[in-house]
Motif scaffolding. Structure first.
Motif, PDB file in Angstrom:
ATOM      1  N   SER A 119       0.872  -1.081  -0.013  1.00 50.74           N
ATOM      2  CA  SER A 119       0.129  -0.028  -0.138  1.00 50.74           C
ATOM      3  C   SER A 119       0.938   1.386  -0.008  1.00 50.74           C
ATOM      4  O   SER A 119       1.942   1.321   0.463  1.00 50.74           O
ATOM      5  CB  SER A 119      -0.888   0.007   1.411  1.00 50.74           C
ATOM      6  OG  SER A 119      -0.202  -0.056   2.343  1.00 50.74           O
ATOM      7  N   ALA A 120       0.420   2.356  -0.642  1.00 57.22           N
ATOM      8  CA  ALA A 120       1.249   3.583  -0.865  1.00 57.22           C
ATOM      9  C   ALA A 120       1.339   4.013   0.697  1.00 57.22           C
ATOM     10  O   ALA A 120       0.277   4.176   1.275  1.00 57.22           O
ATOM     11  CB  ALA A 120       0.540   4.398  -1.680  1.00 57.22           C
ATOM     12  N   PRO A 121       2.594   4.813   0.954  1.00 53.05           N
ATOM     13  CA  PRO A 121       2.887   5.588   2.170  1.00 53.05           C
ATOM     14  C   PRO A 121       1.767   6.667   2.148  1.00 53.05           C
ATOM     15  O   PRO A 121       1.300   7.475   1.213  1.00 53.05           O
ATOM     16  CB  PRO A 121       4.376   5.934   1.979  1.00 53.05           C
ATOM     17  CG  PRO A 121       4.734   4.917   1.159  1.00 53.05           C
ATOM     18  CD  PRO A 121       3.675   4.773  -0.068  1.00 53.05           C
ATOM     19  N   LEU A 122       1.363   7.226   3.323  1.00 56.02           N
ATOM     20  CA  LEU A 122       0.452   8.355   3.389  1.00 56.02           C
ATOM     21  C   LEU A 122       1.362   9.612   3.451  1.00 56.02           C
ATOM     22  O   LEU A 122       0.708  10.759   3.281  1.00 56.02           O
ATOM     23  CB  LEU A 122      -0.187   8.019   4.998  1.00 56.02           C
ATOM     24  CG  LEU A 122      -1.318   7.247   5.072  1.00 56.02           C
ATOM     25  CD1 LEU A 122      -1.714   7.157   6.591  1.00 56.02           C
ATOM     26  CD2 LEU A 122      -2.351   6.921   4.134  1.00 56.02           C
ATOM     27  N   SER A 123       2.737   9.404   3.435  1.00 57.26           N
ATOM     28  CA  SER A 123       3.447  10.602   3.281  1.00 57.26           C
ATOM     29  C   SER A 123       4.983  10.219   3.018  1.00 57.26           C
ATOM     30  O   SER A 123       5.063   9.083   3.309  1.00 57.26           O
ATOM     31  CB  SER A 123       3.506  11.481   4.855  1.00 57.26           C
ATOM     32  OG  SER A 123       4.350  10.876   5.734  1.00 57.26           O
ATOM     33  N   PRO A 124       5.741  11.013   2.652  1.00 60.74           N
ATOM     34  CA  PRO A 124       7.247  10.696   2.213  1.00 60.74           C
ATOM     35  C   PRO A 124       7.915   9.930   3.383  1.00 60.74           C
ATOM     36  O   PRO A 124       8.839   9.242   3.349  1.00 60.74           O
ATOM     37  CB  PRO A 124       7.899  11.920   1.982  1.00 60.74           C
ATOM     38  CG  PRO A 124       6.851  12.837   1.174  1.00 60.74           C
ATOM     39  CD  PRO A 124       5.538  12.499   2.477  1.00 60.74           C
TER      40      PRO A 124
END
Length: 214
Positions: A119-124
């Motif tokens: 899943s894509a990170p919510l922030s860098p």
């Protein structure tokens, strides 16, 4: 712009007129004498699983630390910032609690993230992803079990992570020493948000069982 969200201001007013008014002496005593809770609860920061609500506890009864997925990291005196470890140190060494409860819950978002590392990170910074890396080996083992449903895998890791956190608690010298002397006990519990059921971990087997009430 309001100084606080309106709902909080309304809640505060109701608190002052209700609970504080009926327990004002208790609050004054706590302010004067300090807190002496016997139990520390390590819980998730999920808004649906507040320990004080689940256990119907009043002010001064529980020392609570909450983080994503109620995880306890291993003992690492490396000079970095460790908020959960700091709270644990204070509870055990200063407050001298007699019990530590790791409280997990159903439908935990952090556990869901651990089971889906793609899943894509919510922030860098991907702070949640890195934090949930604490249970990565268990998450990988559970995620690849095709005999379980998605819901079963979620519940399984939620409970496994509780046992994991209890094992990490024992990596702290202050905890293991006091537990060995019988002055501190460790507990695991899992709360089902949808049904209100509470499951307690059997200290001998690690199984989660429904507590019996008199």
């Amino acid at each position: 712009m309001d100084a606080l969200p309106p709902r909080l201001l309304t809640g505060y007013r109701e608190f002052m007129q209700g609970r504080y008014a009926s327990e004002s002496n208790r609050y004054r005593t706590l302010a004067k004498d300090g807190q002496t809770p016997e139990t520390m609860v390590i819980a998730c920061c999920d808004s649906r699983a507040a320990p004080e609500t689940i256990f119907d506890c009043g002010p001064g009864e529980l020392f609570v630390v909450r983080n994503v997925a109620n995880l306890v990291p291993p003992y690492e005196p490396d000079g970095k910032h460790h908020s959960t470890s700091a709270a644990l140190e204070f509870a055990v060494q200063s407050l001298k609690v007699k019990h530590i409860v790791v409280l997990g819950h159903g439908r935990c978002g952090g556990i869901k993230t651990a089971l889906d590392p793609a899943s894509a990170p919510l922030s860098p910074g991907d702070f949640i992803g890195k934090w949930m890396g604490l249970v990565a080996p268990a998450a990988e083992a559970v995620a690849t079990n095709t005999m379980m449903t998605v819901t079963e895998r979620q519940t399984a890791l939620e409970r496994i992570s509780i046992r994991y956190s209890i094992a990490n608690l024992r990596s702290f010298p202050c905890v293991s020493i006091l537990e060995g002397k019988g002055r501190l006990t460790l507990h695991g519990a899992w709360f089902d948000i949808s049904t209100g059921e509470l499951w307690a971990m059997n200290p001998a087997t690690g199984d989660f069982e429904r507590p019996e009430f008199d």
